[in-house]
Design an enzyme around this catalytic site. Structure first.
Site, short mmCIF file in Angstrom:
data_model
loop_
_atom_site.label_atom_id
_atom_site.label_comp_id
_atom_site.label_asym_id
_atom_site.label_seq_id
_atom_site.Cartn_x
_atom_site.Cartn_y
_atom_site.Cartn_z
N PRO A 2 0.81 -1.22 0.00
CA PRO A 2 0.00 0.00 0.00
C PRO A 2 0.85 1.27 0.00
O PRO A 2 1.74 1.43 0.82
CB PRO A 2 -0.81 -0.11 1.30
CG PRO A 2 -0.58 -1.48 1.82
CD PRO A 2 0.70 -1.95 1.26
N GLU A 3 0.55 2.15 -0.94
CA GLU A 3 1.15 3.48 -0.97
C GLU A 3 0.01 4.47 -0.72
O GLU A 3 -1.08 4.06 -0.33
CB GLU A 3 1.82 3.73 -2.33
CG GLU A 3 2.86 2.66 -2.68
CD GLU A 3 3.52 2.88 -4.03
OE1 GLU A 3 3.62 4.03 -4.46
OE2 GLU A 3 3.94 1.89 -4.64
N HIS A 91 -2.48 -15.40 9.89
CA HIS A 91 -1.66 -14.19 9.84
C HIS A 91 -2.25 -13.06 10.67
O HIS A 91 -1.83 -11.91 10.55
CB HIS A 91 -1.48 -13.73 8.39
CG HIS A 91 -0.79 -14.74 7.53
ND1 HIS A 91 -1.24 -15.10 6.27
CD2 HIS A 91 0.30 -15.51 7.76
CE1 HIS A 91 -0.44 -16.02 5.78
NE2 HIS A 91 0.50 -16.29 6.65
N ARG A 110 3.79 -10.94 6.59
CA ARG A 110 5.23 -10.79 6.79
C ARG A 110 5.63 -10.08 8.08
O ARG A 110 6.82 -9.86 8.31
CB ARG A 110 5.85 -10.10 5.58
CG ARG A 110 5.89 -11.06 4.40
CD ARG A 110 6.42 -10.41 3.16
NE ARG A 110 7.81 -10.02 3.30
CZ ARG A 110 8.48 -9.39 2.35
NH1 ARG A 110 7.89 -9.05 1.24
NH2 ARG A 110 9.74 -9.09 2.53
#
Length: 273
Positions: A2-3, A91, A110
Site C-alpha cells: 500500500p502506498e 496471519h 510478513r
DNA sequence: AACAGCACCTGTAGGC
DNA sequence: TGCCTACAGGTGCTGT
C-alpha cells in the site's frame, strides 16, 4: 504494497466502518507489531471511542474522542479487514473488538506492519515531508533538492514527500518522461514543473481507482483496486511501451527495482546528443 | 552528514 | 514432487 492511494482508500472505508464505535478489547497475537510499550497500547485503546480516521503519507491515523491517537503502517503485506477469512486467520496479528460486537482485524503475513501509540495527533510521524497531492507543494519540495542522488530514490524518501512508493514513483517518472537515474539537483525548472504536475495527477487517478492491487493490497472490504489495469511501466519489464513500443527495462536503484521506458525516458546526457 | 546497505519477515515463483 | 534460491519492498538502524 500500500502506498498513498491505497492507504487513502482504506482510510475512507475504515472511517465509515469504525467511527463512533468503542473499542472494548485489544488482542495482540504478535506483540512485536506494536512499537513501544505493549501494555500501555492496550490500556489506552481499551474504552477508546473512535472520533475519526485520517491519513498522513502511508500512515493510517485513528483518533479517539479523548485525543488518544495511534497509527497503523501496513508496510508490504498488512491489511485491516472487518471480517477475517480462514486463510487470513494464521496471519492475524492484532484484533480490536468493539462494543457493538463487530471487530477489526490487523492481518499481516510478513509481520512488517506496525501499530504505534502517540501522545497526540500533532506529535505523530514528525519526519514526514508534505503531502504530494498539490503541484505547488511538490514543486517547492523539488526546488529545494540539492542532492545528486537519483530522482527515483528521492521520490521514495518520505522526508521529501510523504506517501510515494515504488509503483507510483515509477509511474510518475514515466508520465514526466524522466529517466529514474537523473540526479535530483540536475532537474531544470521545466522538468521540476513537469514532475510536480504529474505526481498529484498519478496519485489522484489511482485514488479514484481505489488503488493498485498486485499481490497483497486489499481494501477494508477485502476488495481489489483497479489501478493495476492502468500501469505503464511498473511490473512490465520486457513488455512493450504503450506509447512507443520499446521494451520496458528494469534496473536496480539502491536495491529497489525500477521500471522505465528507455525510449520515452531519456537521460539528460542522451537528450542533448 | 549524506548516503548506502542491511535487517526485519514470509509467501511465491522459478529452476532443476 | 520437492527442495532450493531469488525476489518482493517500507522503514529504521548501522556503518562509512
Amino acid at each position: 504494497m500500500p502506498e498513498l492511494p491505497e492507504v487513502e482508500t482504506i482510510v475512507r472505508q475504515l472511517c465509515r466502518q469504525i467511527k463512533g464505535k468503542t473499542i472494548t478489547s485489544v488482542r495482540l497475537l504478535w506483540p512485536r507489531t506494536v512499537t513501544g510499550c505493549k501494555a500501555e497500547f492496550c490500556r489506552r485503546l481499551r474504552g477508546m471511542t473512535v472520533a475519526g480516521v485520517s491519513r498522513r503519507g502511508k500512515y493510517i491515523g485513528v483518533e479517539g474522542v479523548d485525543g488518544t491517537f495511534f497509527t497503523v503502517h501496513l508496510r508490504m503485506t498488512g491489511k485491516l479487514v472487518g471480517e477475517i477469512s480462514s486463510a487470513d486467520r494464521k496471519h492475524l496479528r492484532t484484533q480490536f473488538t468493539f462494543s457493538d460486537g463487530t471487530a477489526l482485524y490487523f492481518v499481516d503475513a510478513r509481520k512488517f506492519g506496525r501499530l504505534r501509540l502517540w501522545t497526540c495527533r500533532g506529535q505523530a510521524c514528525p519526519s514526514l515531508g508534505p503531502e504530494p497531492l498539490r503541484p505547488a507543494v511538490v514543486l517547492t519540495s523539488l526546488r529545494r533538492l540539492k542532492t545528486r542522488r537519483p530522482i527515483k530514490s528521492v521520490l521514495l524518501d518520505q522526508t521529501v514527500l510523504a506517501g510515494i512508493g515504488n509503483i507510483y514513483a515509477d509511474e510518475a517518472l514515466f508520465q514526466a518522461g524522466m529517466h529514474p537515474l537523473t540526479p535530483a539537483a540536475s532537474l531544470g525548472e521545466a522538468q521540476q514543473q513537469r514532475l510536480a504536475s504529474v505526481i498529484p495527477k498519478v496519485l489522484r487517478q489511482a485514488i479514484l481507482r481505489r488503488g493498485t492491487t498486485l499481490r497483497n493490497y486489499r481494501t477494508v472490504a477485502d476488495e481489489s483496486g483497479e489501478n493495476q489495469e492502468h500501469l505503464n511501466v511498473y511490473g512490465r519489464a520486457g513488455e512493450s511501451c504503450f506509447q512507443c513500443g520499446a521494451s520496458i527495462e528494469k534496473i536496480l536503484i539502491n536495491g529497489r527495482s525500477s521500471h522505465y521506458c528507455p525510449s520515452c525516458q531519456k537521460k539528460m546526457s542522451d537528450v542533448r546528443r
